[in-house]
Design a protein around this motif. Structure first.
Motif, PDB file in Angstrom:
ATOM      1  N   ILE A  31       6.294  -4.292   6.716  1.00 46.44           N
ATOM      2  CA  ILE A  31       7.493  -3.463   6.574  1.00 46.44           C
ATOM      3  C   ILE A  31       7.034  -2.086   6.118  1.00 46.44           C
ATOM      4  CG2 ILE A  31       9.705  -3.175   5.398  1.00 46.44           C
ATOM      5  CD1 ILE A  31       9.623  -6.230   4.853  1.00 46.44           C
ATOM      6  N   SER A  32       7.230  -1.092   6.961  1.00 51.33           N
ATOM      7  CA  SER A  32       6.842   0.274   6.614  1.00 51.33           C
ATOM      8  C   SER A  32       8.086   1.072   6.276  1.00 51.33           C
ATOM      9  CB  SER A  32       6.096   0.939   7.782  1.00 51.33           C
ATOM     10  OG  SER A  32       5.667   2.232   7.423  1.00 51.33           O
ATOM     11  N   MET A  33       8.050   1.761   5.122  1.00 50.78           N
ATOM     12  CA  MET A  33       9.203   2.541   4.666  1.00 50.78           C
ATOM     13  C   MET A  33       8.772   3.953   4.315  1.00 50.78           C
ATOM     14  SD  MET A  33      11.170  -0.353   2.357  1.00 50.78           S
ATOM     15  CE  MET A  33       9.683  -1.116   1.699  1.00 50.78           C
ATOM     16  N   LEU A  34       9.638   4.921   4.611  1.00 55.52           N
ATOM     17  CA  LEU A  34       9.316   6.337   4.457  1.00 55.52           C
ATOM     18  C   LEU A  34      10.448   7.069   3.748  1.00 55.52           C
ATOM     19  CD1 LEU A  34       7.958   8.763   7.153  1.00 55.52           C
ATOM     20  CD2 LEU A  34      10.237   9.157   6.227  1.00 55.52           C
TER      21      LEU A  34
ATOM     22  N   THR B 295       0.869  -1.176   0.000  1.00 55.19           N
ATOM     23  CA  THR B 295       0.000   0.000   0.000  1.00 55.19           C
ATOM     24  C   THR B 295       0.903   1.222   0.000  1.00 55.19           C
ATOM     25  OG1 THR B 295      -1.736  -1.126   1.248  1.00 55.19           O
ATOM     26  CG2 THR B 295      -1.787   1.286   1.227  1.00 55.19           C
ATOM     27  N   THR B 296       0.805   2.044  -1.056  1.00 52.07           N
ATOM     28  CA  THR B 296       1.611   3.267  -1.101  1.00 52.07           C
ATOM     29  C   THR B 296       0.805   4.417  -0.530  1.00 52.07           C
ATOM     30  OG1 THR B 296       0.934   4.019  -3.309  1.00 52.07           O
ATOM     31  CG2 THR B 296       2.748   2.428  -3.192  1.00 52.07           C
ATOM     32  N   TRP B 297       1.514   5.430  -0.029  1.00 50.05           N
ATOM     33  CA  TRP B 297       0.845   6.599   0.550  1.00 50.05           C
ATOM     34  C   TRP B 297       1.705   7.838   0.332  1.00 50.05           C
ATOM     35  CZ3 TRP B 297       3.939   8.916   4.139  1.00 50.05           C
ATOM     36  CH2 TRP B 297       4.901   8.119   4.751  1.00 50.05           C
ATOM     37  N   GLY B 298       1.097   9.011   0.447  1.00 46.05           N
ATOM     38  CA  GLY B 298       1.832  10.273   0.368  1.00 46.05           C
ATOM     39  C   GLY B 298       1.614  11.009  -0.938  1.00 46.05           C
TER      40      GLY B 298
ATOM     41  N   ALA C 109       6.000  13.584   3.302  1.00 45.68           N
ATOM     42  CA  ALA C 109       6.751  12.375   2.961  1.00 45.68           C
ATOM     43  C   ALA C 109       5.890  11.465   2.094  1.00 45.68           C
ATOM     44  CB  ALA C 109       7.182  11.636   4.228  1.00 45.68           C
ATOM     45  N   LEU C 110       6.547  10.457   1.527  1.00 46.08           N
ATOM     46  CA  LEU C 110       5.860   9.392   0.804  1.00 46.08           C
ATOM     47  C   LEU C 110       6.393   8.068   1.331  1.00 46.08           C
ATOM     48  CD1 LEU C 110       7.018  11.583  -1.634  1.00 46.08           C
ATOM     49  CD2 LEU C 110       5.053  10.509  -2.739  1.00 46.08           C
ATOM     50  N   GLY C 111       5.640   7.002   1.068  1.00 46.76           N
ATOM     51  CA  GLY C 111       6.133   5.721   1.528  1.00 46.76           C
ATOM     52  C   GLY C 111       5.256   4.568   1.125  1.00 46.76           C
ATOM     53  N   VAL C 112       5.523   3.431   1.766  1.00 44.44           N
ATOM     54  CA  VAL C 112       4.816   2.200   1.428  1.00 44.44           C
ATOM     55  C   VAL C 112       4.786   1.294   2.649  1.00 44.44           C
ATOM     56  CG1 VAL C 112       6.929   1.037   0.631  1.00 44.44           C
ATOM     57  CG2 VAL C 112       4.698   0.317  -0.281  1.00 44.44           C
ATOM     58  N   VAL C 113       3.737   0.508   2.751  1.00 45.03           N
ATOM     59  CA  VAL C 113       3.664  -0.580   3.723  1.00 45.03           C
ATOM     60  C   VAL C 113       3.621  -1.877   2.931  1.00 45.03           C
ATOM     61  CG1 VAL C 113       2.344  -1.674   5.566  1.00 45.03           C
ATOM     62  CG2 VAL C 113       2.459   0.824   5.433  1.00 45.03           C
ATOM     63  N   VAL C 114       4.592  -2.755   3.177  1.00 46.66           N
ATOM     64  CA  VAL C 114       4.677  -4.048   2.507  1.00 46.66           C
ATOM     65  C   VAL C 114       4.289  -5.121   3.501  1.00 46.66           C
ATOM     66  CG1 VAL C 114       6.209  -5.704   1.380  1.00 46.66           C
ATOM     67  CG2 VAL C 114       6.503  -3.257   0.968  1.00 46.66           C
TER      68      VAL C 114
ATOM     69  N   ARG D   2       6.093  11.038  -8.152  1.00 50.42           N
ATOM     70  CA  ARG D   2       6.773  10.733  -6.892  1.00 50.42           C
ATOM     71  C   ARG D   2       6.060   9.648  -6.105  1.00 50.42           C
ATOM     72  NH1 ARG D   2      11.063  12.825  -5.105  1.00 50.42           N
ATOM     73  NH2 ARG D   2      10.682  12.707  -2.872  1.00 50.42           N
ATOM     74  N   GLU D   3       4.819   9.371  -6.445  1.00 48.38           N
ATOM     75  CA  GLU D   3       4.120   8.260  -5.798  1.00 48.38           C
ATOM     76  C   GLU D   3       4.862   6.951  -6.023  1.00 48.38           C
ATOM     77  OE1 GLU D   3       1.748   4.654  -5.912  1.00 48.38           O
ATOM     78  OE2 GLU D   3       2.371   5.765  -7.706  1.00 48.38           O
ATOM     79  N   THR D   4       5.619   6.860  -7.110  1.00 45.38           N
ATOM     80  CA  THR D   4       6.297   5.606  -7.450  1.00 45.38           C
ATOM     81  C   THR D   4       7.445   5.273  -6.497  1.00 45.38           C
ATOM     82  OG1 THR D   4       7.787   6.690  -9.046  1.00 45.38           O
ATOM     83  CG2 THR D   4       5.690   5.832  -9.887  1.00 45.38           C
ATOM     84  N   ILE D   5       7.798   6.206  -5.619  1.00 45.15           N
ATOM     85  CA  ILE D   5       8.816   5.909  -4.608  1.00 45.15           C
ATOM     86  C   ILE D   5       8.431   4.669  -3.814  1.00 45.15           C
ATOM     87  CG2 ILE D   5       9.635   6.707  -2.333  1.00 45.15           C
ATOM     88  CD1 ILE D   5      10.016   9.469  -3.578  1.00 45.15           C
ATOM     89  N   GLY D   6       7.178   4.602  -3.381  1.00 44.48           N
ATOM     90  CA  GLY D   6       6.709   3.456  -2.606  1.00 44.48           C
ATOM     91  C   GLY D   6       6.758   2.165  -3.400  1.00 44.48           C
ATOM     92  N   ARG D   7       6.437   2.234  -4.682  1.00 45.42           N
ATOM     93  CA  ARG D   7       6.470   1.057  -5.533  1.00 45.42           C
ATOM     94  C   ARG D   7       7.903   0.522  -5.670  1.00 45.42           C
ATOM     95  NH1 ARG D   7       2.179   1.510  -9.945  1.00 45.42           N
ATOM     96  NH2 ARG D   7       0.800   3.214  -9.327  1.00 45.42           N
TER      97      ARG D   7
END
Length: 366
Positions: free
Chosen positions: A81-84, A13-16, A22-27, A129-134
């Protein structure tokens, strides 16, 4: 907002937003015990970050990743795994003018029609920039796949009329040329082509190719969870991608069955194909040969040339877009395509683990 998650077992799930904090993702669904650190993720993010070449946006972002959860003593724990990645170089004032009109080629009009409101700063959720999470999630997926000998390699196949020659293929050039082309001669020609586009205050599109080696036969499910359908969905979900091809792609419409079919034969005691027009997938299921996909990427819609549009008052106006924009999206999107392919292949690999009773017996019986 629905639609920010992907996957059945390996889920992200991407966010931001582009100009948020910030932007990020939860894997979720990553197996426990994988050695993983921020350096593994940063290597992928560095391939897509802005401001590195003369043919990318001058926006300067370090895109340094922080892993917030799911890692203990250098290994994944099996929990999310949450990344920011923090935004540090927003020039939101550059976009204040566009709040009242709709930029051609962007999602401004459709966001307003759907939500009655939009974040006009750099496009909000529709920003590249949403693709950062991807990409961060793709780095995790690729590392898991490497445990099984599955390798992905994406590169720029063409920019405008300039196409690489596979006879000149140089894998190192993908990371060393500003175009991400594996052909240094083609890259030089493409750079000149892009320079002319920039002089004309215009932009260019191109094609990204991704090849995947080591995928076993049997991944993907018939009907609605076909592997090629899921790859197409994952890659088409990248904002600038307008078409996806598998194998020979659109050229199959020009073939006869006698030339399009891939004959089977025996090599070293196993079944292989004599050709690969299908691109490694038959009936929505991987056939054990190289998977080949291509993504057709549109020109950057933000151009400095005058364009016709309308404002929110229904008036026809002429605009010239300001701000910091890539003259071409393709080179920085190469790693995004590679990441989305890795995510899809890993999810299919994990789903396939329950396809046969003997697979479950190997895990649960002694």
């Amino acid at each position: 907002m629905a639609g920010s998650s992907l996957g059945i077992i390996f889920q992200l799930t991407t966010w931001g937003e582009s100009h948020g904090a910030a932007l990020g993702v939860v894997v979720d669904g990553c197996p426990a015990g994988l050695h993983l650190n921020e350096g593994d993720i940063q290597t992928y993010l560095n391939r897509r970050k802005p401001g590195q070449t003369k043919i990318s946006t001058p926006r300067k972002e370090a895109d340094d990743v922080q892993i917030l959860s799911g890692i203990f003593e250098g290994k994944t724990t099996g929990t999310p795994i949450s990344m920011l990645v923090k935004n540090t170089s927003q020039h939101s004032g550059d976009y204040r003018e566009i709040a009242g009109y709709y930029r051609p080629g962007h999602a401004d009009y459709t966001f307003d029609q759907k939500y009655g409101f939009r974040d006009y700063r750099g496009g909000g959720r529709s920003s590249g920039r949403e693709t950062i999470g991807r990409v961060a999630a793709g780095a995790v997926a690729a590392k898991v796949l490497s445990q099984f000998g599955i390798q992905l390699c994406a590169y720029t196949k063409s920019i405008g009329p300039i196409t690489v020659s596979m006879e000149n293929f140089d894998r190192k050039a993908i990371l060393e040329t500003p175009t991400a082309m594996p052909d240094r001669n083609a890259s030089s020609l493409a750079e000149k082509y892009l320079a002319d586009c920039m002089k004309d205050y215009d932009s260019a599109g191109g094609v990204i190719e991704c090849v995947i080696d080591g995928v076993p036969a049997g991944l993907g499910d018939p009907v609605f969870e076909k592997l090629d359908a899921n790859l197409a969905k994952a890659v088409m979900s990248i904002g600038a991608v307008k078409a996806v091809e598998i194998g020979d792609g659109t050229d199959v419409s020009l073939h006869h069955g006698s030339t399009n079919n891939d004959s089977f034969r025996i090599q070293d005691g196993r079944i292989v194909k004599a050709s690969n027009h299908a691109g490694g997938i038959l009936g929505g299921i991987s056939d054990g040969s190289r998977i080949i996909l291509r993504a057709h990427v549109k020109p950057t819609p933000s151009i400095f040339s005058p364009q016709q549009t309308v404002n929110q008052q229904g008036e026809e106006i002429e605009i010239s877009i300001k701000g910091r924009h890539d003259p071409i999206i393709v080179p920085r999107a190469v790693v995004v395509v590679e990441s989305m392919a890795a995510i899809t292949i890993l999810d299919a690999l994990m789903v396939n683990a329950s396809a046969r009773i003997e697979n479950l017996k190997k895990i649960y019986t002694t």
